[in-house]
Design a protein around this motif. Structure first.
Motif, PDB file in Angstrom:
ATOM      1  N   SER A 151      39.922  15.484  22.790  1.00 18.12           N
ATOM      2  CA  SER A 151      39.312  14.207  23.145  1.00 18.12           C
ATOM      3  C   SER A 151      39.526  13.895  24.620  1.00 18.12           C
ATOM      4  CB  SER A 151      39.909  13.094  22.277  1.00 18.12           C
ATOM      5  OG  SER A 151      39.364  11.844  22.620  1.00 18.12           O
ATOM      6  N   ALA A 152      40.738  14.146  25.118  1.00 15.99           N
ATOM      7  CA  ALA A 152      41.034  13.872  26.525  1.00 15.99           C
ATOM      8  C   ALA A 152      40.115  14.680  27.437  1.00 15.99           C
ATOM      9  CB  ALA A 152      42.497  14.189  26.823  1.00 15.99           C
ATOM     10  N   SER A 153      39.851  15.934  27.067  1.00 16.75           N
ATOM     11  CA  SER A 153      38.968  16.774  27.878  1.00 16.75           C
ATOM     12  C   SER A 153      37.546  16.240  27.875  1.00 16.75           C
ATOM     13  CB  SER A 153      38.983  18.214  27.345  1.00 16.75           C
ATOM     14  OG  SER A 153      40.262  18.788  27.467  1.00 16.75           O
ATOM     15  N   ILE A 154      37.046  15.879  26.691  1.00 20.84           N
ATOM     16  CA  ILE A 154      35.673  15.399  26.589  1.00 20.84           C
ATOM     17  C   ILE A 154      35.500  14.073  27.326  1.00 20.84           C
ATOM     18  CG2 ILE A 154      33.898  14.595  24.980  1.00 20.84           C
ATOM     19  CD1 ILE A 154      34.976  16.622  22.967  1.00 20.84           C
ATOM     20  N   VAL A 155      36.484  13.184  27.207  1.00 22.15           N
ATOM     21  CA  VAL A 155      36.408  11.900  27.910  1.00 22.15           C
ATOM     22  C   VAL A 155      36.410  12.119  29.424  1.00 22.15           C
ATOM     23  CG1 VAL A 155      37.611   9.726  28.381  1.00 22.15           C
ATOM     24  CG2 VAL A 155      37.422  10.553  26.035  1.00 22.15           C
ATOM     25  N   SER A 208      30.088   1.971  29.861  1.00 24.18           N
ATOM     26  CA  SER A 208      30.839   1.183  28.880  1.00 24.18           C
ATOM     27  C   SER A 208      31.311   2.053  27.720  1.00 24.18           C
ATOM     28  CB  SER A 208      29.986   0.023  28.357  1.00 24.18           C
ATOM     29  OG  SER A 208      28.821   0.503  27.702  1.00 24.18           O
ATOM     30  N   LEU A 209      30.505   3.040  27.333  1.00 21.26           N
ATOM     31  CA  LEU A 209      30.923   3.950  26.270  1.00 21.26           C
ATOM     32  C   LEU A 209      32.125   4.778  26.704  1.00 21.26           C
ATOM     33  CD1 LEU A 209      27.659   5.422  24.655  1.00 21.26           C
ATOM     34  CD2 LEU A 209      29.407   4.017  23.549  1.00 21.26           C
ATOM     35  N   VAL A 210      32.098   5.230  27.945  1.00 21.94           N
ATOM     36  CA  VAL A 210      33.210   6.039  28.450  1.00 21.94           C
ATOM     37  C   VAL A 210      34.477   5.194  28.535  1.00 21.94           C
ATOM     38  CG1 VAL A 210      34.047   7.448  30.369  1.00 21.94           C
ATOM     39  CG2 VAL A 210      31.638   7.548  29.712  1.00 21.94           C
ATOM     40  N   LYS A 211      34.332   3.936  28.951  1.00 19.88           N
ATOM     41  CA  LYS A 211      35.496   3.053  29.018  1.00 19.88           C
ATOM     42  C   LYS A 211      36.072   2.811  27.626  1.00 19.88           C
ATOM     43  CE  LYS A 211      37.163  -1.449  30.591  1.00 19.88           C
ATOM     44  NZ  LYS A 211      37.917  -1.651  29.327  1.00 19.88           N
ATOM     45  N   SER A 212      35.203   2.582  26.649  1.00 24.39           N
ATOM     46  CA  SER A 212      35.674   2.382  25.275  1.00 24.39           C
ATOM     47  C   SER A 212      36.360   3.637  24.753  1.00 24.39           C
ATOM     48  CB  SER A 212      34.499   2.013  24.365  1.00 24.39           C
ATOM     49  OG  SER A 212      33.966   0.753  24.714  1.00 24.39           O
ATOM     50  N   LEU A 241      39.173  11.020  17.378  1.00 22.61           N
ATOM     51  CA  LEU A 241      37.815  11.328  16.934  1.00 22.61           C
ATOM     52  C   LEU A 241      36.824  10.288  17.438  1.00 22.61           C
ATOM     53  CD1 LEU A 241      38.339  12.470  13.216  1.00 22.61           C
ATOM     54  CD2 LEU A 241      37.728  13.902  15.170  1.00 22.61           C
ATOM     55  N   HIS A 242      37.213   9.020  17.374  1.00 21.54           N
ATOM     56  CA  HIS A 242      36.307   7.960  17.836  1.00 21.54           C
ATOM     57  C   HIS A 242      36.068   8.082  19.335  1.00 21.54           C
ATOM     58  CE1 HIS A 242      34.725   3.770  18.277  1.00 21.54           C
ATOM     59  NE2 HIS A 242      34.216   4.073  17.104  1.00 21.54           N
ATOM     60  N   ALA A 243      37.107   8.441  20.080  1.00 18.96           N
ATOM     61  CA  ALA A 243      36.939   8.650  21.521  1.00 18.96           C
ATOM     62  C   ALA A 243      35.981   9.805  21.784  1.00 18.96           C
ATOM     63  CB  ALA A 243      38.296   8.921  22.175  1.00 18.96           C
ATOM     64  N   MET A 244      36.118  10.897  21.010  1.00 18.75           N
ATOM     65  CA  MET A 244      35.199  12.031  21.149  1.00 18.75           C
ATOM     66  C   MET A 244      33.758  11.597  20.929  1.00 18.75           C
ATOM     67  SD  MET A 244      36.825  15.281  19.179  1.00 18.75           S
ATOM     68  CE  MET A 244      38.579  15.624  19.174  1.00 18.75           C
ATOM     69  N   VAL A 245      33.545  10.818  19.875  1.00 18.01           N
ATOM     70  CA  VAL A 245      32.190  10.396  19.529  1.00 18.01           C
ATOM     71  C   VAL A 245      31.596   9.536  20.642  1.00 18.01           C
ATOM     72  CG1 VAL A 245      30.827   8.984  17.948  1.00 18.01           C
ATOM     73  CG2 VAL A 245      32.532  10.561  17.043  1.00 18.01           C
ATOM     74  N   GLN A 246      32.372   8.588  21.150  1.00 22.14           N
ATOM     75  CA  GLN A 246      31.841   7.708  22.187  1.00 22.14           C
ATOM     76  C   GLN A 246      31.541   8.476  23.471  1.00 22.14           C
ATOM     77  OE1 GLN A 246      32.791   3.337  21.969  1.00 22.14           O
ATOM     78  NE2 GLN A 246      34.836   4.171  21.789  1.00 22.14           N
ATOM     79  N   ALA A 247      32.458   9.356  23.878  1.00 25.06           N
ATOM     80  CA  ALA A 247      32.222  10.138  25.089  1.00 25.06           C
ATOM     81  C   ALA A 247      31.054  11.099  24.893  1.00 25.06           C
ATOM     82  CB  ALA A 247      33.492  10.909  25.461  1.00 25.06           C
ATOM     83  N   GLY A 248      30.996  11.745  23.721  1.00 27.73           N
ATOM     84  CA  GLY A 248      29.891  12.652  23.439  1.00 27.73           C
ATOM     85  C   GLY A 248      28.557  11.933  23.404  1.00 27.73           C
ATOM     86  N   THR A 249      28.553  10.718  22.859  1.00 28.54           N
ATOM     87  CA  THR A 249      27.320   9.932  22.817  1.00 28.54           C
ATOM     88  C   THR A 249      26.868   9.556  24.221  1.00 28.54           C
ATOM     89  OG1 THR A 249      27.896   9.025  20.642  1.00 28.54           O
ATOM     90  CG2 THR A 249      26.248   7.825  21.923  1.00 28.54           C
ATOM     91  N   ALA A 250      27.813   9.208  25.085  1.00 24.62           N
ATOM     92  CA  ALA A 250      27.469   8.878  26.469  1.00 24.62           C
ATOM     93  C   ALA A 250      26.763  10.051  27.141  1.00 24.62           C
ATOM     94  CB  ALA A 250      28.727   8.499  27.245  1.00 24.62           C
ATOM     95  N   ILE A 251      27.235  11.272  26.853  1.00 29.54           N
ATOM     96  CA  ILE A 251      26.603  12.468  27.418  1.00 29.54           C
ATOM     97  C   ILE A 251      25.219  12.680  26.809  1.00 29.54           C
ATOM     98  CG2 ILE A 251      26.750  14.983  27.588  1.00 29.54           C
ATOM     99  CD1 ILE A 251      29.815  14.669  27.599  1.00 29.54           C
ATOM    100  N   GLN A 311      24.804   1.873  16.690  1.00 32.50           N
ATOM    101  CA  GLN A 311      24.449   2.598  15.468  1.00 32.50           C
ATOM    102  C   GLN A 311      24.721   4.091  15.624  1.00 32.50           C
ATOM    103  OE1 GLN A 311      20.286   1.033  14.996  1.00 32.50           O
ATOM    104  NE2 GLN A 311      20.911   0.800  12.860  1.00 32.50           N
ATOM    105  N   ILE A 312      24.324   4.644  16.757  1.00 31.15           N
ATOM    106  CA  ILE A 312      24.524   6.075  16.995  1.00 31.15           C
ATOM    107  C   ILE A 312      26.009   6.415  16.989  1.00 31.15           C
ATOM    108  CG2 ILE A 312      24.265   7.913  18.716  1.00 31.15           C
ATOM    109  CD1 ILE A 312      21.620   6.490  19.547  1.00 31.15           C
ATOM    110  N   VAL A 313      26.817   5.559  17.620  1.00 30.23           N
ATOM    111  CA  VAL A 313      28.266   5.788  17.643  1.00 30.23           C
ATOM    112  C   VAL A 313      28.835   5.714  16.227  1.00 30.23           C
ATOM    113  CG1 VAL A 313      30.480   4.837  18.386  1.00 30.23           C
ATOM    114  CG2 VAL A 313      28.608   5.034  20.023  1.00 30.23           C
ATOM    115  N   ASP A 314      28.451   4.691  15.473  1.00 31.42           N
ATOM    116  CA  ASP A 314      28.976   4.533  14.111  1.00 31.42           C
ATOM    117  C   ASP A 314      28.570   5.705  13.215  1.00 31.42           C
ATOM    118  OD1 ASP A 314      30.270   2.177  14.645  1.00 31.42           O
ATOM    119  OD2 ASP A 314      28.701   0.879  13.840  1.00 31.42           O
ATOM    120  N   TYR A 315      27.307   6.104  13.300  1.00 28.42           N
ATOM    121  CA  TYR A 315      26.858   7.234  12.490  1.00 28.42           C
ATOM    122  C   TYR A 315      27.565   8.524  12.921  1.00 28.42           C
ATOM    123  CZ  TYR A 315      22.983   4.536  10.448  1.00 28.42           C
ATOM    124  OH  TYR A 315      22.235   3.618   9.754  1.00 28.42           O
ATOM    125  N   GLY A 316      27.747   8.689  14.233  1.00 31.43           N
ATOM    126  CA  GLY A 316      28.451   9.870  14.719  1.00 31.43           C
ATOM    127  C   GLY A 316      29.892   9.900  14.241  1.00 31.43           C
TER     128      GLY A 316
END
Length: 308
Positions: free
Chosen positions: A115-119, A134-138, A163-173, A226-231
């Protein structure tokens, strides 16, 4: 309010702090009981995450100067503690598979590192190309909480916050350059439901994944949420399947390499001027930021290749 009507405002605030602290302590005991009963890891993780937030808000309430701010923080801390207690109880419903502490500890460490790497990569990419900061900050906030949980021995909490951090950072990308948000939401929903069904077929009941799915369906305030929650539902369901002993691979972020990310790397990036001379950077002659952009794509490609 009761505070304004109180003749001893300092005493009233002290009593509130004590009430919240007592509730947090009681909930910690409930989590320990749930762990002793082999509560499902995602329920334990959800409880530990909320307990960590409750502690954070309690500490903030002790530091702020304005009584109104302290009362708001204490109210939120109490709500998080009660929610944690509910998740601890829910984790014991049904049969749970005993997960050895060393397995939880190992997975928590690996997920945190991933997660740290992806963020970090997402932060570099968003800074360079633009996107949802904002997604990256979260995601960074989730990562910070996961680090605290690792330090306090809340390994399940660290897993699910990572896992939640991974999802948010991945979604931002993923969202860089996305034009059809409706299709992205629909695909994310289908992926989440498929993962939940697969987890159930393996013998797991992914309670946290279902909760995230339902939140996306009914309460998420925006398509990005929604995308973050589903992810997150997808990731958690796959992790539940893995913990059930039926998954043959570690649940990991499966982020698509979107065409927009490829274009960012392929098209020369205009840099700030140096001595009034514009400098362009291309993939053939990357500087540090160019390497960071390439690292994002390379990392995502390797993840997809390894876990496909």
């Amino acid at each position: 309010s009761e505070y304004l009507d109180s003749s001893d405002k300092s005493g009233y605030l002290s009593d509130l702090i004590s009430d919240v602290e007592d509730k947090i302590n009681d909930t910690e005991h409930d989590v320990e009981i749930a762990e002793s009963k082999n509560g499902v890891p995602e329920g334990i993780g959800a409880a530990e995450s909320r307990l960590t937030i409750a502690r954070e808000k309690l500490d903030e309430a002790r530091r702020v100067e304005k009584p109104g701010d302290a009362i708001d923080l204490l109210a939120f801390a109490m709500e998080r503690a009660r929610s944690a207690q509910w998740w601890a109880t829910l984790s014991c419903i049904g049969s749970g598979t005993a997960i050895p502490d060393d397995v939880l500890h190992d997975r928590a460490g690996r997920y945190y590192s991933q997660s740290a790497s992806i963020v970090a990569y997402a932060d570099a990419l968003i800074s360079e190309a633009g996107g949802s900061a904002s997604l990256v900050k979260s995601a960074a906030d989730d990562l910070s909480r996961a680090r605290t949980e690792l330090q306090t021995g809340y390994h399940a909490g660290a897993i699910y916050d990572s896992l939640h951090a991974m999802v948010q950072a991945g979604t931002a990308i993923e969202l860089i350059g996305i034009a059809d948000m409706d299709e992205k939401v629909n695909k994310s929903e289908r992926d989440a439901m498929s993962a939940i069904v697969s987890a159930r077929e393996s013998g797991a009941e992914p309670i946290l994944a279902v909760s995230a799915y339902e939140h996306a369906k009914t309460l998420a305030p925006s398509q990005i949420d929604q995308i973050v929650d589903y992810g997150y539902a997808t990731m958690v369901a796959r992790t539940a399947q893995s913990f059930a002993g039926h998954g043959n691979r570690t649940a990991m972020q499966e982020t698509n390499i979107s065409e927009s990310i490829q274009r960012i790397v392929q098209v020369p990036v205009k840099r700030k001027t140096v001595n009034k001379q514009p400098v362009e950077q291309s993939p053939e002659t990357p500087d540090l930021n160019g390497y960071e952009l390439l690292a994002v794509v390379a990392m995502i490609y390797l993840i997809r290749k390894r876990y496909a």
